[in-house]
Design a protein around this motif. Structure first.
Motif, PDB file in Angstrom:
ATOM      1  N   LEU A 136       0.861  -1.181   0.000  1.00 28.31           N
ATOM      2  CA  LEU A 136       0.000   0.000   0.000  1.00 28.31           C
ATOM      3  C   LEU A 136       0.894   1.226   0.000  1.00 28.31           C
ATOM      4  O   LEU A 136       1.839   1.315   0.787  1.00 28.31           O
ATOM      5  CB  LEU A 136      -0.892  -0.003   1.241  1.00 28.31           C
ATOM      6  N   ARG A 137       0.598   2.154  -0.895  1.00 28.23           N
ATOM      7  CA  ARG A 137       1.376   3.398  -0.943  1.00 28.23           C
ATOM      8  C   ARG A 137       0.408   4.559  -0.728  1.00 28.23           C
ATOM      9  O   ARG A 137      -0.699   4.543  -1.259  1.00 28.23           O
ATOM     10  CB  ARG A 137       2.069   3.543  -2.305  1.00 28.23           C
ATOM     11  N   ARG A 138       0.829   5.549   0.036  1.00 30.89           N
ATOM     12  CA  ARG A 138      -0.054   6.674   0.337  1.00 30.89           C
ATOM     13  C   ARG A 138       0.401   7.956  -0.341  1.00 30.89           C
ATOM     14  O   ARG A 138       1.563   8.345  -0.256  1.00 30.89           O
ATOM     15  CB  ARG A 138      -0.119   6.900   1.842  1.00 30.89           C
ATOM     16  N   ASP A 139      -0.543   8.604  -0.996  1.00 34.34           N
ATOM     17  CA  ASP A 139      -0.261   9.870  -1.673  1.00 34.34           C
ATOM     18  C   ASP A 139      -0.221  10.996  -0.634  1.00 34.34           C
ATOM     19  O   ASP A 139      -1.200  11.208   0.072  1.00 34.34           O
ATOM     20  CB  ASP A 139      -1.363  10.129  -2.707  1.00 34.34           C
ATOM     21  N   GLY A 184      -3.818  12.122   0.328  1.00 31.00           N
ATOM     22  CA  GLY A 184      -4.008  11.290   1.520  1.00 31.00           C
ATOM     23  C   GLY A 184      -4.531   9.905   1.168  1.00 31.00           C
ATOM     24  O   GLY A 184      -4.710   9.062   2.044  1.00 31.00           O
ATOM     25  N   ASP A 185      -4.777   9.644  -0.117  1.00 32.65           N
ATOM     26  CA  ASP A 185      -5.330   8.351  -0.548  1.00 32.65           C
ATOM     27  C   ASP A 185      -4.285   7.240  -0.518  1.00 32.65           C
ATOM     28  O   ASP A 185      -3.105   7.465  -0.780  1.00 32.65           O
ATOM     29  CB  ASP A 185      -5.839   8.459  -1.997  1.00 32.65           C
ATOM     30  N   TRP A 186      -4.759   6.046  -0.226  1.00 31.04           N
ATOM     31  CA  TRP A 186      -3.935   4.851  -0.338  1.00 31.04           C
ATOM     32  C   TRP A 186      -4.211   4.193  -1.688  1.00 31.04           C
ATOM     33  O   TRP A 186      -5.341   4.220  -2.177  1.00 31.04           O
ATOM     34  CB  TRP A 186      -4.310   3.838   0.748  1.00 31.04           C
ATOM     35  N   VAL A 218       2.827   6.789  -6.250  1.00 28.91           N
ATOM     36  CA  VAL A 218       1.506   6.295  -5.829  1.00 28.91           C
ATOM     37  C   VAL A 218       0.577   6.329  -7.046  1.00 28.91           C
ATOM     38  O   VAL A 218      -0.284   7.182  -7.162  1.00 28.91           O
ATOM     39  CB  VAL A 218       0.935   7.151  -4.670  1.00 28.91           C
ATOM     40  N   ILE A 235     -10.061   2.642  -2.770  1.00 27.35           N
ATOM     41  CA  ILE A 235      -8.656   2.253  -2.930  1.00 27.35           C
ATOM     42  C   ILE A 235      -8.501   1.596  -4.297  1.00 27.35           C
ATOM     43  O   ILE A 235      -9.197   0.633  -4.607  1.00 27.35           O
ATOM     44  CB  ILE A 235      -8.212   1.265  -1.824  1.00 27.35           C
TER      45      ILE A 235
END
Ligand SMILES: [Zn+2]
Ligand SMILES: [Zn+2]
Length: 356
Positions: free
Chosen positions: A16-19, A23-25, A243, A336
């Motif tokens: 999982l990568r978060r922007d 703030g989105d995964w 991301v 997601i």
């Protein structure tokens, strides 16, 4: 043997990568990794959809459209009036989603709901040739497109109660283009779009904490890390974002920090046009002419309060999303997105394809 099985069980299938901006995964599902060339499915050919025969954009005015608001020839020169030599023309959309004077905000309340009349404008930027999209344009031809976007952006921004000017391009049926003929759209709308609002809040948060633009920071890191760059020239850089929300997503950033699309000079416009056409050209070659959407994300406008001056933390850019996946239950239910190729590998694959 036992040990080996245990190891397999804990093998990472995804990450999982978060922007930091939205703030989105997102999920990069490396366990389901496909080879880059398996994304090259191209678009589904549909002869009726692609046919030139009944295309209303072959001769927009004969097809009942209004005369153009703006016309450029193929050397990116603005033409005083329409002639046979037109290459890009901007017309009002015959079936607008937003229209009418916006001298005031027409708001009413219905039960627990707020209703705002869809005042604003909806224009279409038509390219001359039915089968020649931006990826095949010359440098000057692509420049005509950016000139058209920017000229309309600047005019529409000055209208009262316009809060955002959205510029986007849908190509292909899968990407939601009702017509095959290459065209972009420009909408002036009375609200700040939620996606933009979230990114503004995210970039502001970062700015308050670190006194730096999050986008400038990301660009600097991409240059250092040097794994996800697809293309760059003097003024622009195209990357597959760390991301990425979809396989082969690409973002094009101006290297100079600017919050709004409105402020480019002639030289920058040329470099922006090159970055866009070359990036799209690489995508077209790499994925066998995929359907795609691209759009510009820029700071909102509020001419009444000069609000566009209030976003020093934002950094405008172009986002390109090829249709490599569709949103299904997981995406719709969670927000997601799952990307099945690492952006590092997507960028590496795209770099192989030469476009001049
Ligand atoms: Zn056509
Ligand atoms: Zn910046």
């Amino acid at each position: 043997m036992k040990k080996k099985i245990a190891k397999q069980l804990v093998k990472n299938v995804s990450e999982l990568r978060r922007d930091p901006v939205s703030g989105d995964w997102v999920v990069i599902a490396t366990g389901r990794a496909k080879r880059p060339n398996t994304f090259a499915q191209g678009h589904q050919h549909d002869p009726a959809y692609e046919s030139k025969e009944n295309c209303p954009f072959e001769n927009p005015q004969v097809s009942g459209n209004d005369k153009p608001i703006l016309v450029f020839d193929h050397k990116a020169r603005e033409m005083g009036k329409l002639s046979q030599d037109w290459f890009v023309q901007v017309i009002p959309n015959r079936f607008p989603a937003f229209a009418g004077p916006s001298v005031k905000r027409y708001v009413k309340h219905v039960g627990p709901y707020t209703v705002l009349e869809g005042r604003g404008s909806h224009e279409v930027v038509i390219m001359r040739e039915h089968t020649k999209n931006i990826s095949s344009f010359s440098s000057l031809e692509a420049r005509a497109v950016i000139y058209a976007y920017m000229a309309r952006f600047n005019i529409l921004s000055l209208r009262p109660n316009v809060r955002y000017v959205s510029i986007f391009h849908n190509f292909g049926k899968e990407a939601g283009a009702s017509l095959y003929h290459p065209h972009s759209q420009i909408m002036a709308i009375p609200v700040v779009p939620p996606d933009v609002a979230r990114s503004l809040a995210g970039s502001q948060r970062y700015f308050q904490e670190k006194s730096k633009c999050v986008h400038c920071e990301m660009i600097a890191w991409e240059k250092k890390d040097n794994q996800r760059i697809v293309f760059e020239n003097e003024h622009f850089i195209a990357i597959c974002p760390f991301v990425s929300r979809a396989a082969f997503e690409i973002r094009i950033f101006p290297k100079k920090h600017e919050s709004s699309f409105k402020d480019m000079g002639d030289e920058e416009i040329g470099k922006c046009a090159d970055a866009l056409r070359i990036t799209l050209g690489k995508l077209e070659k790499a994925l066998a002419n995929p359907d795609y959407n691209f759009f510009i994300h820029t700071s909102p406008i509020n001419i009444e309060s000069l609000e566009s001056h209030f976003y020093p933390h934002y950094h405008w850019h172009i986002e390109i999303l090829p249709k490599t996946a569709i949103w299904a239950g997981f995406e719709l239910g969670t927000g997601i997105e799952i990307s099945t190729i690492k952006p590092e590998n997507a960028a590496k694959f795209l770099r192989k394809f030469n476009v001049s």
